[in-house]
Scaffold this active site. Sequence first.
Site, mmCIF file in Angstrom:
data_model
loop_
_atom_site.group_PDB
_atom_site.id
_atom_site.type_symbol
_atom_site.label_atom_id
_atom_site.label_comp_id
_atom_site.label_asym_id
_atom_site.label_seq_id
_atom_site.Cartn_x
_atom_site.Cartn_y
_atom_site.Cartn_z
ATOM 1 C CD GLU A 1 -4.133 16.868 71.171
ATOM 2 O OE1 GLU A 1 -4.082 17.429 72.109
ATOM 3 O OE2 GLU A 1 -3.140 16.031 70.908
ATOM 4 C CB CYS B 1 -1.124 10.364 67.117
ATOM 5 S SG CYS B 1 -2.016 10.596 68.692
HETATM 6 N N1 LIG Z 1 -2.446 13.935 67.796
HETATM 7 C C1 LIG Z 1 -3.451 13.026 67.785
HETATM 8 O O1 LIG Z 1 -3.955 13.018 68.725
HETATM 9 C C2 LIG Z 1 -3.672 12.322 66.437
HETATM 10 C C3 LIG Z 1 -2.825 12.513 65.414
HETATM 11 N N2 LIG Z 1 -3.358 11.785 64.229
HETATM 12 C C4 LIG Z 1 -2.553 11.878 63.166
HETATM 13 O O2 LIG Z 1 -3.338 11.924 61.843
HETATM 14 C C5 LIG Z 1 -2.964 10.955 60.860
HETATM 15 C C6 LIG Z 1 -3.624 9.868 60.550
HETATM 16 O O3 LIG Z 1 -4.953 10.215 60.617
HETATM 17 P P1 LIG Z 1 -5.485 10.602 59.167
HETATM 18 O O4 LIG Z 1 -7.205 10.575 59.282
HETATM 19 O O5 LIG Z 1 -5.056 9.929 58.021
HETATM 20 O O6 LIG Z 1 -5.330 12.226 59.113
HETATM 21 P P2 LIG Z 1 -5.937 13.249 58.290
HETATM 22 O O7 LIG Z 1 -5.345 14.581 58.707
HETATM 23 O O8 LIG Z 1 -5.882 12.759 56.551
HETATM 24 O O9 LIG Z 1 -7.506 13.619 58.418
HETATM 25 C C7 LIG Z 1 -7.829 13.790 59.606
HETATM 26 C C8 LIG Z 1 -9.236 14.355 59.621
HETATM 27 O O10 LIG Z 1 -9.313 15.438 58.732
HETATM 28 C C9 LIG Z 1 -10.137 15.278 57.748
HETATM 29 N N3 LIG Z 1 -9.454 16.338 56.412
HETATM 30 C C10 LIG Z 1 -8.487 15.933 55.590
HETATM 31 N N4 LIG Z 1 -8.105 16.948 54.747
HETATM 32 C C11 LIG Z 1 -8.718 17.955 55.141
HETATM 33 C C12 LIG Z 1 -9.143 19.370 54.839
HETATM 34 N N5 LIG Z 1 -8.244 19.997 53.898
HETATM 35 N N6 LIG Z 1 -9.674 20.214 55.623
HETATM 36 C C13 LIG Z 1 -10.726 19.623 56.596
HETATM 37 N N7 LIG Z 1 -10.350 18.414 56.937
HETATM 38 C C14 LIG Z 1 -9.690 17.402 56.445
HETATM 39 C C15 LIG Z 1 -10.166 14.067 57.396
HETATM 40 O O11 LIG Z 1 -11.280 13.844 56.591
HETATM 41 P P3 LIG Z 1 -11.393 12.443 55.686
HETATM 42 O O12 LIG Z 1 -10.756 11.323 56.281
HETATM 43 O O13 LIG Z 1 -12.846 12.355 55.279
HETATM 44 O O14 LIG Z 1 -10.709 13.003 54.404
HETATM 45 C C16 LIG Z 1 -10.333 13.284 58.651
HETATM 46 O O15 LIG Z 1 -11.410 13.528 59.220
HETATM 47 C C17 LIG Z 1 -1.469 10.673 61.414
HETATM 48 O O16 LIG Z 1 -0.522 11.456 60.913
HETATM 49 C C18 LIG Z 1 -1.517 10.670 62.798
HETATM 50 O O17 LIG Z 1 -0.464 10.908 63.782
HETATM 51 C C19 LIG Z 1 -4.320 11.059 64.110
HETATM 52 C C20 LIG Z 1 -5.070 10.863 65.300
HETATM 53 C C21 LIG Z 1 -4.933 11.197 66.659
HETATM 54 O O1 LIG Z 2 -5.850 9.331 67.653
HETATM 55 C C1 LIG Z 2 -5.009 8.894 68.527
HETATM 56 O O2 LIG Z 2 -3.796 8.288 68.115
HETATM 57 C C2 LIG Z 2 -5.084 8.996 69.978
HETATM 58 O O3 LIG Z 2 -4.992 10.431 70.228
HETATM 59 C C3 LIG Z 2 -4.202 8.213 70.658
HETATM 60 S S1 LIG Z 2 -4.947 7.856 72.305
HETATM 61 O O4 LIG Z 2 -5.420 9.137 72.846
HETATM 62 O O5 LIG Z 2 -6.161 6.804 72.174
HETATM 63 O O6 LIG Z 2 -3.596 7.449 72.917
#
Ligand SMILES: NC(=O)C1=CN([C@@H]2O[C@H](COP(=O)(O)OP(=O)(O)OC[C@H]3O[C@@H](n4cnc5c(N)ncnc54)[C@H](OP(=O)(O)O)[C@@H]3O)[C@@H](O)[C@H]2O)C=CC1
Ligand SMILES: O=C(O)[C@H](O)CS(=O)(=O)O
Length: 490
Positions: A265, A299
């Site tokens: 995701e 996201c």
């Molecule tokens: N499609 C969806 O449902 C969602 C998508 N997102 C996307 O994620 C981004 C924002 O969230 P963000 O937390 O900054 O995203 P990241 O991808 O930076 O981090 C997500 C998770 O991955 C971990 N992580 C980072 N690098 C690595 C690695 N090399 N190996 C394993 N794990 C790793 C992070 O740990 P740590 O933070 O401890 O470094 C965190 O727990 C945005 O682009 C957003 O769109 C976010 C939520 C939902």
């Molecule tokens: O992490 C996110 O951004 C979530 O997937 C969005 S939602 O499911 O809460 O709409």
Amino acid sequence: MNKQPTDLRMLLKDPSLLQTRAYVAGEWIDADDGTTFPVVNPARGDIIAEVADLSRAEVARAIAASAAAMKEWAARTGKERAQIMRKWFDLMMENQDDLGRILTAEMGKPLPEAKGEIAYGASFIEWFGEEAKRIYGETIPGHMRDKRLTVIKQPIGVVASITPWNFPNAMITRKCGPAIAAGCGFVGRPAAETPLSALALAVLAERAGIPKGLFSIVTSSRSSDIGKEFCENPLIRKLTFTGSTQVGRILLRQAADQVLKCSMELGGNAPFIVFDDADLDQAVEGAMASKFRNNGQTCVCANRIYVQAGVYDAFAAKLAAAVDKLRVGDGFADGVTTGPLITEKAVEKVEEHIQDVLAGGGKVVTGGKRKDGLFFEPTVVTGVTDDMLVATEETFGPLAPLFRFETEEEVIEKANATIFGLASYFYARDIGRITRVQEGLEYGIVGVNTGIISTEVAPFGGVKQSGLGREGSHYGIEDYLELKYICLSI
Ligand SMILES: NC(=O)C1=CN([C@@H]2O[C@H](COP(=O)(O)OP(=O)(O)OC[C@H]3O[C@@H](n4cnc5c(N)ncnc54)[C@H](OP(=O)(O)O)[C@@H]3O)[C@@H](O)[C@H]2O)C=CC1
Ligand SMILES: O=C(O)[C@H](O)CS(=O)(=O)O
């Protein structure tokens, strides 16, 4: 900014929900080397907890324990698994206020929104507990008179989960719900910014009767190391990740060596389109909900707002007036609608996108400036063009950029001109237009005359580089099952 230290334990009815040790193999443990990492309240900048900082060795122990516990768990009936999951759901809802307070303290979202996330997160436990009873197989008419063919579904195995900070409860339950319901083991690694919500979930899992060892929460600041353990440990049969597309690519590369099944995701860049036949007040309401929910840190937030030329100025004025009613502040304060951003880096990204719009000739209609700490003014900008950063990058913050467009064909082409394909939204009333646009948008999710699409009953996920697979709905459990074809000769 409220400089009062966050004494989280004092805020809870049940302080035992606040755990700082990891939950591994049914035990609460410190890291082998005793190290910890800090958890900070983004609204106040103070450290609210020091949490066990695990390395690969402890995670390997969690995985082994989960594999061992899974044998008995998978042998239970779906109904037996459902009964325990129902208790887990009930405990989450009984402790909704405390779980919300823990979430607000570590992530910053206003308490009402945090409590809403708890209900949303709990809904996945409830939903998939019910689905546990409906994991149906199939009989297939034999290809020969002496053959009887059947298909059964069995749990895929131990599931590794990596989740982000923006929904520290719901992103885990959207994964552990189907995994546990399917009979799998589950080892979850929450973001280092927000581990406390995951640990509180483990407290309630233990109380609900989830078998010791089946479900572990491994806390660590070493995200890359833990990701490697998940991808290299042969006992892991499934990796599920929510986060950025950039990290999703890293994990997919690492998972390739074991041909590890992955659900992803990932990032989004949602278009939000307002046609000239839209109900503008409804469109403003939807834009506010989609854009400013979680302070723009989801996201599926509207990232590009396209407004047809004939209603552009009217929509911009209405949206700015609505944005001016938002109240930025500490998530524990009454009446606050908008909390802090999660890190300094997140604030700088919003600033960068705004400066880039101004450099390109765009204008700030309202907001535009950071406040103290990690707080930022909810912002509307106009005169945004396709060559600007905000057209191709996910802002992940409280910035509403308005693009002007002339025709339906033009806006569908622009909306689709991205590597992402998660959520999209549009407002119109002509049924022919609605039909053409909802079918023309290349996204996994389309909101028509609504800005909020998330629910446990519908399939959530993206196309293109926004991800692989779906979460939630009756589709969501399939990713945690393996099909087995049985050919019986009689
Ligand atoms: N499609 C969806 O449902 C969602 C998508 N997102 C996307 O994620 C981004 C924002 O969230 P963000 O937390 O900054 O995203 P990241 O991808 O930076 O981090 C997500 C998770 O991955 C971990 N992580 C980072 N690098 C690595 C690695 N090399 N190996 C394993 N794990 C790793 C992070 O740990 P740590 O933070 O401890 O470094 C965190 O727990 C945005 O682009 C957003 O769109 C976010 C939520 C939902
Ligand atoms: O992490 C996110 O951004 C979530 O997937 C969005 S939602 O499911 O809460 O709409």
